[in-house]
Design a protein around this motif. Structure first.
Motif, PDB file in Angstrom:
ATOM      1  N   ARG A  18      66.127  -9.455  -6.753  1.00  0.00           N
ATOM      2  CA  ARG A  18      66.245  -8.217  -5.968  1.00  0.00           C
ATOM      3  C   ARG A  18      65.092  -8.176  -4.980  1.00  0.00           C
ATOM      4  O   ARG A  18      64.142  -8.972  -5.057  1.00  0.00           O
ATOM      5  CB  ARG A  18      66.235  -6.967  -6.850  1.00  0.00           C
ATOM      6  CG  ARG A  18      64.941  -6.725  -7.597  1.00  0.00           C
ATOM      7  CD  ARG A  18      64.919  -5.325  -8.222  1.00  0.00           C
ATOM      8  NE  ARG A  18      63.766  -5.142  -9.094  1.00  0.00           N
ATOM      9  CZ  ARG A  18      62.555  -4.804  -8.676  1.00  0.00           C
ATOM     10  NH1 ARG A  18      62.313  -4.628  -7.376  1.00  0.00           N
ATOM     11  NH2 ARG A  18      61.562  -4.657  -9.536  1.00  0.00           N
ATOM     12  N   ARG A  21      59.578  -3.972  -4.162  1.00  0.00           N
ATOM     13  CA  ARG A  21      59.306  -2.643  -3.595  1.00  0.00           C
ATOM     14  C   ARG A  21      57.814  -2.354  -3.522  1.00  0.00           C
ATOM     15  O   ARG A  21      57.032  -2.836  -4.342  1.00  0.00           O
ATOM     16  CB  ARG A  21      59.936  -1.555  -4.465  1.00  0.00           C
ATOM     17  CG  ARG A  21      61.422  -1.565  -4.584  1.00  0.00           C
ATOM     18  CD  ARG A  21      61.880  -0.391  -5.442  1.00  0.00           C
ATOM     19  NE  ARG A  21      61.452  -0.528  -6.814  1.00  0.00           N
ATOM     20  CZ  ARG A  21      62.247  -0.938  -7.803  1.00  0.00           C
ATOM     21  NH1 ARG A  21      63.514  -1.246  -7.564  1.00  0.00           N
ATOM     22  NH2 ARG A  21      61.777  -1.033  -9.035  1.00  0.00           N
ATOM     23  N   PHE A  44      61.657   4.009  -8.991  1.00  0.00           N
ATOM     24  CA  PHE A  44      61.440   2.837  -8.138  1.00  0.00           C
ATOM     25  C   PHE A  44      59.969   2.399  -8.220  1.00  0.00           C
ATOM     26  O   PHE A  44      59.222   2.523  -7.250  1.00  0.00           O
ATOM     27  CB  PHE A  44      61.807   3.155  -6.686  1.00  0.00           C
ATOM     28  CG  PHE A  44      63.171   3.759  -6.508  1.00  0.00           C
ATOM     29  CD1 PHE A  44      64.313   2.983  -6.667  1.00  0.00           C
ATOM     30  CD2 PHE A  44      63.322   5.104  -6.187  1.00  0.00           C
ATOM     31  CE1 PHE A  44      65.582   3.528  -6.505  1.00  0.00           C
ATOM     32  CE2 PHE A  44      64.582   5.660  -6.012  1.00  0.00           C
ATOM     33  CZ  PHE A  44      65.715   4.874  -6.175  1.00  0.00           C
ATOM     34  N   TYR A 330      65.234   3.253  -1.008  1.00  0.00           N
ATOM     35  CA  TYR A 330      65.194   2.388  -2.191  1.00  0.00           C
ATOM     36  C   TYR A 330      66.560   2.259  -2.851  1.00  0.00           C
ATOM     37  O   TYR A 330      66.907   1.192  -3.372  1.00  0.00           O
ATOM     38  CB  TYR A 330      64.139   2.906  -3.163  1.00  0.00           C
ATOM     39  CG  TYR A 330      62.742   2.738  -2.607  1.00  0.00           C
ATOM     40  CD1 TYR A 330      62.250   1.470  -2.302  1.00  0.00           C
ATOM     41  CD2 TYR A 330      61.931   3.836  -2.340  1.00  0.00           C
ATOM     42  CE1 TYR A 330      60.993   1.300  -1.761  1.00  0.00           C
ATOM     43  CE2 TYR A 330      60.667   3.671  -1.807  1.00  0.00           C
ATOM     44  CZ  TYR A 330      60.206   2.398  -1.517  1.00  0.00           C
ATOM     45  OH  TYR A 330      58.958   2.218  -0.974  1.00  0.00           O
ATOM     46  N   GLU A 331      67.340   3.324  -2.823  1.00  0.00           N
ATOM     47  CA  GLU A 331      68.699   3.225  -3.362  1.00  0.00           C
ATOM     48  C   GLU A 331      69.514   2.192  -2.580  1.00  0.00           C
ATOM     49  O   GLU A 331      70.259   1.400  -3.162  1.00  0.00           O
ATOM     50  CB  GLU A 331      69.389   4.593  -3.298  1.00  0.00           C
ATOM     51  CG  GLU A 331      68.943   5.570  -4.368  1.00  0.00           C
ATOM     52  CD  GLU A 331      69.712   6.870  -4.300  1.00  0.00           C
ATOM     53  OE1 GLU A 331      70.266   7.162  -3.220  1.00  0.00           O
ATOM     54  OE2 GLU A 331      69.751   7.588  -5.317  1.00  0.00           O
ATOM     55  N   ASN A 334      68.668  -1.379  -3.301  1.00  0.00           N
ATOM     56  CA  ASN A 334      69.190  -1.804  -4.606  1.00  0.00           C
ATOM     57  C   ASN A 334      70.668  -2.181  -4.578  1.00  0.00           C
ATOM     58  O   ASN A 334      71.147  -2.902  -5.448  1.00  0.00           O
ATOM     59  CB  ASN A 334      68.978  -0.691  -5.638  1.00  0.00           C
ATOM     60  CG  ASN A 334      67.568  -0.657  -6.166  1.00  0.00           C
ATOM     61  OD1 ASN A 334      66.769  -1.549  -5.918  1.00  0.00           O
ATOM     62  ND2 ASN A 334      67.239   0.373  -6.929  1.00  0.00           N
ATOM     63  N   THR A 335      71.382  -1.709  -3.566  1.00  0.00           N
ATOM     64  CA  THR A 335      72.826  -1.989  -3.502  1.00  0.00           C
ATOM     65  C   THR A 335      73.156  -3.228  -2.682  1.00  0.00           C
ATOM     66  O   THR A 335      74.303  -3.689  -2.695  1.00  0.00           O
ATOM     67  CB  THR A 335      73.595  -0.806  -2.883  1.00  0.00           C
ATOM     68  OG1 THR A 335      73.208  -0.652  -1.503  1.00  0.00           O
ATOM     69  CG2 THR A 335      73.303   0.481  -3.641  1.00  0.00           C
TER      70      THR A 335
END
Length: 339
Positions: A18, A21, A44, A330-331, A334-335
């Protein structure tokens, strides 16, 4: 997979599981949105951290840099701050305008106290963390010169540098190299440095002048890092497109910059050559954009700059930013498919 390995895989374009962050904050955000800040950190958590050294000798600072009033930094520069939660400005530089030859530069105290930490204590702190760790020092020669001399005066000096200024710059650089050499002997993962080089649409000084006086300093910092098996990270605000090729050529591993000042398409040629350590637009999108606009911006960064690595989901939660937009950044990361 630890955060440390995740960041290394990103820096080395090894297709991490991933995007790593990091969220930068100012005390303003902590005061304006305490519950939202806590929730964001829980959902996060950062993959990049730092180590604060325990100094045996304390530098001669005074005050709180984020409080209203005055703050004196390690070099003796006095900042005046009229707003809580952000950093102020130097109104009265140590080397005054009338000292055109920098004859008073010897009175500026180089903060040797910053060297008074124990390597073993830093290593013990590193052993307690699975994060990718930056060193607890951040050379900033151009900015520190401005604090000491005043921005306008320094720009004038750079047009025809007096011998006294060049001598002081060498003195400053020697100290910064000594500081980074000591940090490079610790177990941190990267050395970091900074200078804000960009205005909104151009570099603050001619690129040729930057190459002559400042690029050699950064090459030394990067060489120190790589000689000791560390990565090299740099922050620079504003439009810095003109100097990115030179920083890449010097071996810089990651740059934190205002991508949206320069335009993502302008940065596409550097995809796969350096890691973009953020950021999402804090001038317009984070304070005034809609959640959908923020999500689209993250996808655009990914589509333009991701190359089996090469991007870190970093942003600054500073004055005016909306927590829902920070969350959307951040969402969205993540996708996104990591290919």
């Amino acid at each position: 997979m630890t955060s440390r390995k995740l960041v290394y895989d990103t820096l080395e374009f090894r297709n991490p599981s991933r995007v790593p962050r990091q969220m930068w904050t100012l005390p303003w955000a902590e005061r304006a949105y305490p519950r939202e800040m806590q929730a964001l950190r829980e959902r996060f958590p950062d993959d990049i951290g730092g180590v604060a050294p325990v100094l045996r000798q304390q530098p001669r600072t005074e005050g709180d840099m984020y409080a209203s009033g005055q703050y004196t930094d390690e070099w003796g520069c006095v900042f005046t701050n009229i707003y809580e939660g952000i950093i102020g400005e130097v109104k009265h530089p140590q080397i005054p305008a009338e000292d055109t030859q920098w004859e008073t530069a010897d009175k500026v105290c180089v903060p040797e106290e910053l060297l008074s930490f124990e390597i073993s204590e830093v290593n013990a702190a590193c052993a307690q963390s699975e994060k990718f760790l930056l060193c607890g020092a951040c050379p900033r020669p151009f900015e520190q010169l401005q604090f000491i001399r005043g921005t306008e005066n320094l720009y004038m000096d750079l047009m025809d540098p007096p011998a006294g200024m060049l001598a002081f710059l060498r003195r400053m650089h020697t100290f910064y190299c000594d500081l980074l050499e000591k940090w490079a002997k610790t177990d941190v993962d990267a050395l970091n440095f900074m200078d804000d080089w960009g205005a909104q649409r151009s570099l603050l000084i001619p690129p040729e002048m930057w190459k002559q006086y400042f690029l050699p300093l950064y090459r030394d910092y990067i060489d120190i890092a790589h000689r000791h098996g560390k990565k090299a990270f740099m922050h620079s605000d504003g439009y810095i497109l003109d100097i990115l090729p030179d920083l890449i050529d010097a071996g810089l591993d990651a740059v934190n910059s205002q991508l949206f000042c320069m335009g993502l398409e302008q940065l596409r040629p550097f995809r796969g050559k350096i890691t973009f350590w953020g950021e999402i637009d804090r001038q317009n999108l984070l304070p005034r954009g809609t959640v959908d606009e923020v999500r689209a911006a993250v996808r655009q960064v990914y589509d333009t700059l991701w190359n089996q690595g090469g991007c870190i989901a970093q942003l600054e939660f500073g004055p005016g930013a909306k927590p829902e937009n920070v969350e959307a950044v951040y969402e969205t990361w993540n996708t996104l498919p990591i290919l």
